[in-house]
Scaffold this motif. Structure first.
Motif, PDB file in Angstrom:
ATOM      1  N   ARG A 183      38.620  34.559  34.590  1.00 59.91           N
ATOM      2  CA  ARG A 183      39.692  35.294  35.259  1.00 59.91           C
ATOM      3  C   ARG A 183      40.563  34.356  36.089  1.00 59.91           C
TER       4      ARG A 183
ATOM      5  N   LYS B 282      43.453  34.635  39.336  1.00 62.11           N
ATOM      6  CA  LYS B 282      44.095  35.450  40.373  1.00 62.11           C
ATOM      7  C   LYS B 282      45.560  35.050  40.490  1.00 62.11           C
TER       8      LYS B 282
ATOM      9  N   TRP C 294      44.760  40.352  38.724  1.00 62.47           N
ATOM     10  CA  TRP C 294      43.731  39.544  38.067  1.00 62.47           C
ATOM     11  C   TRP C 294      43.976  39.557  36.568  1.00 62.47           C
TER      12      TRP C 294
ATOM     13  N   GLU D 116      42.786  40.930  32.785  1.00 62.64           N
ATOM     14  CA  GLU D 116      42.665  42.392  32.815  1.00 62.64           C
ATOM     15  C   GLU D 116      43.916  43.116  33.311  1.00 62.64           C
TER      16      GLU D 116
END
Length: 86
Positions: free
Chosen positions: A24, A26, A43, A46
């Motif tokens: 992931r 940010k 994020w 997703e």
């Protein structure tokens, strides 16, 4: 660590993190306003969002901007940021 990605004409700063072990990234958006800041966090990959102070119209713009640039931020997150932002 957060890396600079883009500064908009209204001094909104968009930054992104390094890629986390879970894959992931940010993305953080911050706009200075009188008395503080409006901010949003997304994020990737997703596209989960948290935001404070922005209108729905502003968020619609940011969501499209991040979707259009997500592939670059994902790539740069593995390379220590964009060479253009340095």
């Amino acid at each position: 660590m957060m890396y600079p990605y883009m500064t908009l004409n209204d001094n909104t700063e968009i930054t992104h993190s390094e890629m986390k072990p879970d894959g992931r990234v940010k993305v953080y958006i911050e706009t200075p306003v009188y008395g503080g800041f409006h901010d949003a966090t997304c994020w990737l990959p997703e596209y989960t969002w948290e935001f404070h102070g922005y209108s729905e119209t502003e968020m619609s713009y940011f969501k499209q901007l991040i979707r259009d640039n997500a592939h670059l931020m994902m790539e740069f997150s593995q390379e220590g940021g964009s060479s253009y932002a340095r």
